[in-house]
Design a protein around this motif. Structure first.
Motif, PDB file in Angstrom:
ATOM      1  N   TRP A 129      -5.747  44.397 -28.564  1.00 28.43           N
ATOM      2  CA  TRP A 129      -4.404  44.223 -29.109  1.00 28.43           C
ATOM      3  C   TRP A 129      -3.717  45.585 -29.204  1.00 28.43           C
ATOM      4  O   TRP A 129      -3.725  46.219 -30.266  1.00 28.43           O
ATOM      5  N   GLU A 149      -2.954  39.883 -33.617  1.00 28.31           N
ATOM      6  CA  GLU A 149      -3.108  38.514 -33.135  1.00 28.31           C
ATOM      7  C   GLU A 149      -1.768  37.801 -32.981  1.00 28.31           C
ATOM      8  O   GLU A 149      -1.595  36.995 -32.064  1.00 28.31           O
ATOM      9  N   THR A 151       0.959  35.404 -25.090  1.00 28.76           N
ATOM     10  CA  THR A 151       0.222  34.393 -24.328  1.00 28.76           C
ATOM     11  C   THR A 151       1.125  33.226 -23.942  1.00 28.76           C
ATOM     12  O   THR A 151       0.967  32.632 -22.871  1.00 28.76           O
ATOM     13  N   GLN A 178      -0.357  38.775 -29.755  1.00 28.72           N
ATOM     14  CA  GLN A 178      -1.078  38.155 -28.646  1.00 28.72           C
ATOM     15  C   GLN A 178      -0.693  36.689 -28.471  1.00 28.72           C
ATOM     16  O   GLN A 178      -0.530  36.212 -27.344  1.00 28.72           O
TER      17      GLN A 178
END
Length: 517
Positions: free
Chosen positions: A110, A143, A150, A146
């Motif tokens: 990350w 996170e 994504t 991400q």
């Protein structure tokens, strides 16, 4: 920021991807750490010098970002510790591409890139009703970043998605040619506010990309909303530079500058969100039947409606001044180098035998000189000051300990013009980027440059999500202008004003003369 058009990936981006697969494991210990000098020994200005402006002789307002970088390096060397002031962390400024490579290779799962604290404050504290805690790609970390990336990667980074926009964006570019034709004065020169017209083109283009919507920015009378978007984005970037880059007390006391920024962001949010809502309603009432022909917004709406809304908002925010600045630089370099411009025009004639011939994904596949001109223009006049990465682990840079989480500014732009990195670095030489350019031409090749020095779109997982779209926009407009006009620059050298985006200080009075078919 070269890259992908119509499904074909350049050797440059292939090389970057291959590099990104050779990263150091997160838990690996730098073997030089124990013998390295401590972090607090890294040279740099004092807090007093930063706050008083002594370092820059009190002239930070008038110095360009390149001037500031040169003063820092000349005063302290290739690694400089800029002390955190007024609630900020320290920032290291590195003038070594070897450091950049080490940072990127060790950034971990990350990558952490400093966002704009004022934007985070606005979205989380002022308008959580709109953004619901979602900072977007620039401001999210860990996170949550991400998860967002994504969702948008398969849409934004797909070459087949970009192919859908070639005809639509070329339509905007062809209309802009008529605008240029009509704007010229008796000397065939553009008006002093031509930069504003380039902003109009950029907003019209990003409206198509983000919302599949035509704003009407190329019409003679600009709508109030479009005018305000352009004006407010410029002001937001200027104010954010003052609050998030230069020393500011806004975290302790809400200054008039801070309050003005919050008010501008509110106005932008009101206007842009109304445009987003209109586009969503239109698409939901008239859905595209084939998934292969769905726009970016339609595809994202199918996955996560809120991500789609925030992504559309951020595209409109980020896609006007950046693209305008980059395109201006490329046109300026070509205007100052008529031999390179003529060579590009010859290449374009192979796919545009007539000025108004159509550009398609297929006929744009093989335009190496166009892409080389764009790359070289970005090297000569970078639209951004640089990049920042947080160290993904404890590192040793230039013999000093750099703890995990330390922000390191990749202060690369002053090196782009240095002969030791790019021979004949002060010259506009697109040929340096051509892999098939013969040695007999005497043009130095960029293949010998450090692979982590020139990264105008960043690198790795946090590389610019819009790089393919930005390249398409620039390619289309530069191709159209060069095929239709022979253009010159008859005034003083182009100067850039430092902000979050480096913007031209000069009036853009390009001389534009129609070329024969």
């Amino acid at each position: 920021m070269l890259r992908v058009i119509s499904g074909r990936t350049s050797s440059y981006s292939v090389a970057l991807r291959s590099l990104s697969t050779k990263l150091t494991p997160d838990d690996a210990v730098d073997p030089a750490w124990a013998s390295a000098m401590p972090y607090n020994k890294i040279p740099g200005p004092s807090v007093t010098m930063m706050l008083s402006g002594i370092l820059f002789q009190g002239q930070t307002k008038d110095l360009s970002i390149m001037d500031m970088h040169r003063i820092m390096r000349d005063s302290y060397g290739d690694l400089v510790r800029v002390p955190g002031v007024l609630g900020r962390k320290d920032t290291l400024m590195s003038f070594s591409p070897d450091d950049y490579e080490k940072l990127f290779r060790t950034e971990g799962q990350w990558p952490n890139r400093r966002g704009m604290d004022t934007f985070v404050y606005y979205r989380n504290k002022v308008r959580p009703d709109v953004f619901k805690g979602m900072g977007g790609l620039v401001n999210e970390q860990g996170e949550s970043w991400q998860r967002f990336r994504t969702i948008v990667n398969p849409v934004m980074m797909q070459p087949k998605t970009i192919r859908l926009y070639v005809d639509k964006l070329d339509e905007v570019a062809r209309e802009f040619m008529e605008v240029i034709h009509n704007l010229r004065d008796e000397k065939n020169e553009m008006p002093g506010d031509f930069h504003h017209w380039l902003n109009r083109w950029a907003l019209e283009t990003i409206g198509v990309l983000a919302l599949d919507t035509r704003f009407g920015c190329l019409e003679k009378e600009l709508s109030n909303d479009s005018r305000d978007i352009i004006k407010y984005i410029r002001e937001v970037f200027q104010l954010t530079w003052k609050l998030d880059v230069l020393p500011s007390i806004w975290k302790f006391y809400k200054t008039s500058t801070f309050n003005k920024l919050m008010a501008l962001l509110d106005e932008l949010t009101r206007i842009v969100m109304s445009k987003v809502d209109e586009a969503i309603i239109r698409m939901e009432n008239n859905p595209t039947q084939s998934s292969d022909s769905q726009s970016v917004l339609e595809k994202l709406l199918k996955v996560d409606r809120h991500v789609a809304v925030v992504m559309a908002f951020d595209m409109l925010m980020a896609g006007v001044d950046t693209t305008t600045s980059a395109t201006t630089s490329i046109l300026y370099c070509l205007a100052k180098n008529p031999d390179k411009q003529a060579k590009l025009r010859d290449e374009l004639r192979t796919i545009l035998p007539k000025r108004d011939s159509r550009l398609t994904p297929d006929n744009m596949r093989n335009l190496p000189y166009l892409r080389a001109c764009i790359k070289e223009g970005l090297r000569m006049y970078s639209p951004i000051a640089g990049n920042i990465r947080a160290a993904g682990k404890d590192l040793v840079l230039q013999g000093y300990q750099v703890p995990k989480g330390t922000d390191v500014a990749l202060a690369s732009i002053i090196m782009y013009h240095e002969d030791k990195h790019f021979p004949r670095g002060g010259e506009f030489l697109p040929e340096r980027w051509l892999k098939d350019e013969p040695e007999s031409t005497g043009c130095p090749s960029a293949k010998n440059a450090h692979p982590f020095l020139f990264l105008p779109f960043g690198f790795g997982p946090r590389a610019c999500i819009g790089l393919r779209m930005a390249n398409l926009e620039m390619e289309l407009l530069v191709a159209r202008i060069t095929r239709r006009f022979e253009y010159r620059w008859n005034y003083d050298e182009l100067k850039l004003v430092s902000s979050l985006v480096n913007i031209p200080e000069n009036e853009l009075r390009f001389e534009m003369v129609e070329v024969d078919e």
